[in-house]
Design an enzyme around this catalytic site. Sequence first.
Site, PDB file in Angstrom:
ATOM      1  N   GLY A  11     -16.846  -4.155 -14.017  1.00  0.00           N
ATOM      2  CA  GLY A  11     -16.647  -3.619 -12.660  1.00  0.00           C
ATOM      3  C   GLY A  11     -15.927  -2.281 -12.712  1.00  0.00           C
ATOM      4  N   ARG A  25     -10.872  15.422 -22.979  1.00  0.00           N
ATOM      5  CA  ARG A  25     -10.037  16.618 -23.196  1.00  0.00           C
ATOM      6  C   ARG A  25      -9.106  16.446 -24.393  1.00  0.00           C
ATOM      7  NH1 ARG A  25      -9.609  19.547 -17.468  1.00  0.00           N
ATOM      8  NH2 ARG A  25     -11.852  19.936 -17.350  1.00  0.00           N
ATOM      9  N   ARG A  72     -22.881  -4.610 -16.762  1.00  0.00           N
ATOM     10  CA  ARG A  72     -22.468  -5.807 -17.517  1.00  0.00           C
ATOM     11  C   ARG A  72     -23.686  -6.186 -18.344  1.00  0.00           C
ATOM     12  NH1 ARG A  72     -19.816  -7.324 -12.207  1.00  0.00           N
ATOM     13  NH2 ARG A  72     -17.599  -7.052 -12.579  1.00  0.00           N
ATOM     14  N   ASP A 103     -11.651  -7.650 -19.592  1.00  0.00           N
ATOM     15  CA  ASP A 103     -11.654  -8.519 -20.782  1.00  0.00           C
ATOM     16  C   ASP A 103     -13.027  -8.663 -21.433  1.00  0.00           C
ATOM     17  OD1 ASP A 103     -12.545  -9.971 -18.629  1.00  0.00           O
ATOM     18  OD2 ASP A 103     -11.253 -11.704 -18.967  1.00  0.00           O
ATOM     19  N   THR A 125      -9.512  -2.148 -14.555  1.00  0.00           N
ATOM     20  CA  THR A 125     -10.020  -3.156 -13.616  1.00  0.00           C
ATOM     21  C   THR A 125      -9.037  -3.263 -12.468  1.00  0.00           C
ATOM     22  OG1 THR A 125     -10.321  -5.541 -13.244  1.00  0.00           O
ATOM     23  CG2 THR A 125      -9.038  -4.942 -15.171  1.00  0.00           C
ATOM     24  N   ILE A 126      -9.561  -3.458 -11.259  1.00  0.00           N
ATOM     25  CA  ILE A 126      -8.646  -3.581 -10.124  1.00  0.00           C
ATOM     26  C   ILE A 126      -7.864  -4.895 -10.169  1.00  0.00           C
ATOM     27  CG2 ILE A 126     -10.027  -2.123  -8.587  1.00  0.00           C
ATOM     28  CD1 ILE A 126     -10.905  -4.802  -7.156  1.00  0.00           C
ATOM     29  N   ASP A 127      -8.336  -5.859 -10.978  1.00  0.00           N
ATOM     30  CA  ASP A 127      -7.773  -7.219 -10.916  1.00  0.00           C
ATOM     31  C   ASP A 127      -6.365  -7.358 -11.508  1.00  0.00           C
ATOM     32  OD1 ASP A 127     -10.230  -7.891  -9.837  1.00  0.00           O
ATOM     33  OD2 ASP A 127     -11.058  -8.620 -11.735  1.00  0.00           O
ATOM     34  N   ASP A 129      -5.663  -8.300 -14.422  1.00  0.00           N
ATOM     35  CA  ASP A 129      -5.708  -9.640 -15.024  1.00  0.00           C
ATOM     36  C   ASP A 129      -5.710  -9.600 -16.552  1.00  0.00           C
ATOM     37  OD1 ASP A 129      -8.201  -8.504 -15.289  1.00  0.00           O
ATOM     38  OD2 ASP A 129      -9.319 -10.292 -14.714  1.00  0.00           O
ATOM     39  N   ARG A 171     -10.795 -11.834  -8.865  1.00  0.00           N
ATOM     40  CA  ARG A 171     -11.427 -12.832  -9.737  1.00  0.00           C
ATOM     41  C   ARG A 171     -10.494 -14.038  -9.875  1.00  0.00           C
ATOM     42  NH1 ARG A 171     -15.967 -11.791 -12.962  1.00  0.00           N
ATOM     43  NH2 ARG A 171     -15.685  -9.559 -12.763  1.00  0.00           N
ATOM     44  N   GLY A 185       3.547  -7.286   4.209  1.00  0.00           N
ATOM     45  CA  GLY A 185       4.294  -8.199   5.086  1.00  0.00           C
ATOM     46  C   GLY A 185       3.495  -9.406   5.550  1.00  0.00           C
ATOM     47  N   ALA A 186       2.672  -9.980   4.664  1.00  0.00           N
ATOM     48  CA  ALA A 186       1.871 -11.146   5.055  1.00  0.00           C
ATOM     49  C   ALA A 186       2.763 -12.378   5.235  1.00  0.00           C
ATOM     50  CB  ALA A 186       0.819 -11.424   3.975  1.00  0.00           C
ATOM     51  N   HIS A 215       1.583 -12.199  15.821  1.00  0.00           N
ATOM     52  CA  HIS A 215       0.403 -12.260  14.947  1.00  0.00           C
ATOM     53  C   HIS A 215       0.811 -12.816  13.592  1.00  0.00           C
ATOM     54  CE1 HIS A 215       2.340  -8.658  13.413  1.00  0.00           C
ATOM     55  NE2 HIS A 215       1.839  -9.068  12.269  1.00  0.00           N
ATOM     56  N   ARG A 252     -12.801  -1.593  -4.478  1.00  0.00           N
ATOM     57  CA  ARG A 252     -13.103  -0.975  -5.776  1.00  0.00           C
ATOM     58  C   ARG A 252     -13.324   0.535  -5.665  1.00  0.00           C
ATOM     59  NH1 ARG A 252     -16.566  -5.143  -8.657  1.00  0.00           N
ATOM     60  NH2 ARG A 252     -18.169  -3.563  -8.831  1.00  0.00           N
TER      61      ARG A 252
HETATM   62  O1  F6P Z   1     -13.443  -7.506 -11.793  1.00  0.00           O
HETATM   63  C1  F6P Z   1     -13.516  -6.694 -10.666  1.00  0.00           C
HETATM   64  C2  F6P Z   1     -14.169  -7.425  -9.521  1.00  0.00           C
HETATM   65  O2  F6P Z   1     -14.186  -6.543  -8.409  1.00  0.00           O
HETATM   66  C3  F6P Z   1     -13.519  -8.762  -9.144  1.00  0.00           C
HETATM   67  O3  F6P Z   1     -12.357  -8.598  -8.370  1.00  0.00           O
HETATM   68  C4  F6P Z   1     -14.646  -9.420  -8.404  1.00  0.00           C
HETATM   69  O4  F6P Z   1     -14.513 -10.830  -8.462  1.00  0.00           O
HETATM   70  C5  F6P Z   1     -15.863  -8.958  -9.158  1.00  0.00           C
HETATM   71  O5  F6P Z   1     -15.497  -7.767  -9.846  1.00  0.00           O
HETATM   72  C6  F6P Z   1     -17.065  -8.665  -8.296  1.00  0.00           C
HETATM   73  O6  F6P Z   1     -18.111  -8.330  -9.124  1.00  0.00           O
HETATM   74  P1  F6P Z   1     -19.491  -7.698  -8.605  1.00  0.00           P
HETATM   75  O7  F6P Z   1     -19.251  -6.248  -8.343  1.00  0.00           O
HETATM   76  O8  F6P Z   1     -20.421  -7.947  -9.726  1.00  0.00           O
HETATM   77  O9  F6P Z   1     -19.840  -8.425  -7.345  1.00  0.00           O
END
Ligand code: F6P
Length: 319
Positions: A11, A25, A72, A103, A125-127, A129, A171, A185-186, A215, A252
């Site tokens: 991703g 560079r 992928r 990963d 990765t944004i996750d 993880d 994920r 602030g959830a 709310h 993303r």
């Molecule tokens: O790993 C990044 C991610 O955006 C996860 O947060 C999400 O579960 C997954 O990829 C979504 O993947 P796709 O873009 O294949 O739907």
Amino acid sequence: MKKIGVLTSGGDAPGMNAAIRAVVRSAIYHGLEVVGIRRGYSGLIQGDIMPMELGSVADIIHRGGTMLFTARSEEFRTPAGQDRALEVIQEHGIDGIVVIGGDGSFRGAKVLCDRGINAIGIPGTIDNDIACTDYTIGFDTAVNTVIEAIDKIRDTATSHERTYVVEVMGRDAGDIALWAGVAGGAESVLIPECKYDIKEIVEKLERGANRGKKHSIILVAEGAGKAFAISEVIRELTGKETRVTVLGHIQRGGSPTAFDRTLASRMGSHAVELLIKGECAKMIGIQGNQIVATDITQALATPRKPDMSLYNLAGVLSI
Ligand code: F6P
């Protein structure tokens, strides 16, 4: 080491372009030739490779996505796919590869190393993880995107005195929800790493309503449950209207934050330095603001844990 390649895989994440720029560079600065491998491991197998000059990475530091495209690749998991990738690497005279991704991408980098190609991983990765690094490239931008959305949802939630269930990506990891929950602030943050009791969440909502709260925002990491199902249970138990927002892929995209651009620049440059030193199968990370390198095998084998102090803080501040 004369010629290196760089690819992005899995991703996409905001800041990947800044990392590509830093690799290109820094490589040129150190007198290396550098090529961009497009579409991750799929592009490697197909020989989708282009030379990179200083100007190839001009005007990209502020752009989301990845100029090298990403994919992928199922084929790279097969011995035949890996054999073909090795042939392409040899045909192009590539001595080392920087892999920017998550990963799955690092498992691919490990395969390359096992087959004699020096590869270094950069966590993109944004996750957030990945173990052995405090942050991955793209996480900070994604959290800021979520906060911006929560701030807007809060306006309409207050006007209608509603509860909103907001589902975010991640994920199997809850970091995006956790950080955005504290910063936004959830009222409750649901993450896959921690069990939750929906009755306790409802009790908290009712306590808030009784003291005049207008709310409530419940933030759900996608790995912790489905926002629509959770919202339905809350509606049944409280008898009040609820609404759902699934933020999806907007998390993303977007221009990377200063933090992600800087992190990507530092990691990209360090990856090149490690290749020059002949290092292989290392993953770059940041720990306590120091750029470090860990064996990819160790990084993949280490369980990634959420910051429990932040999780507890979310509970304290939303009492
Ligand atoms: O790993 C990044 C991610 O955006 C996860 O947060 C999400 O579960 C997954 O990829 C979504 O993947 P796709 O873009 O294949 O739907």
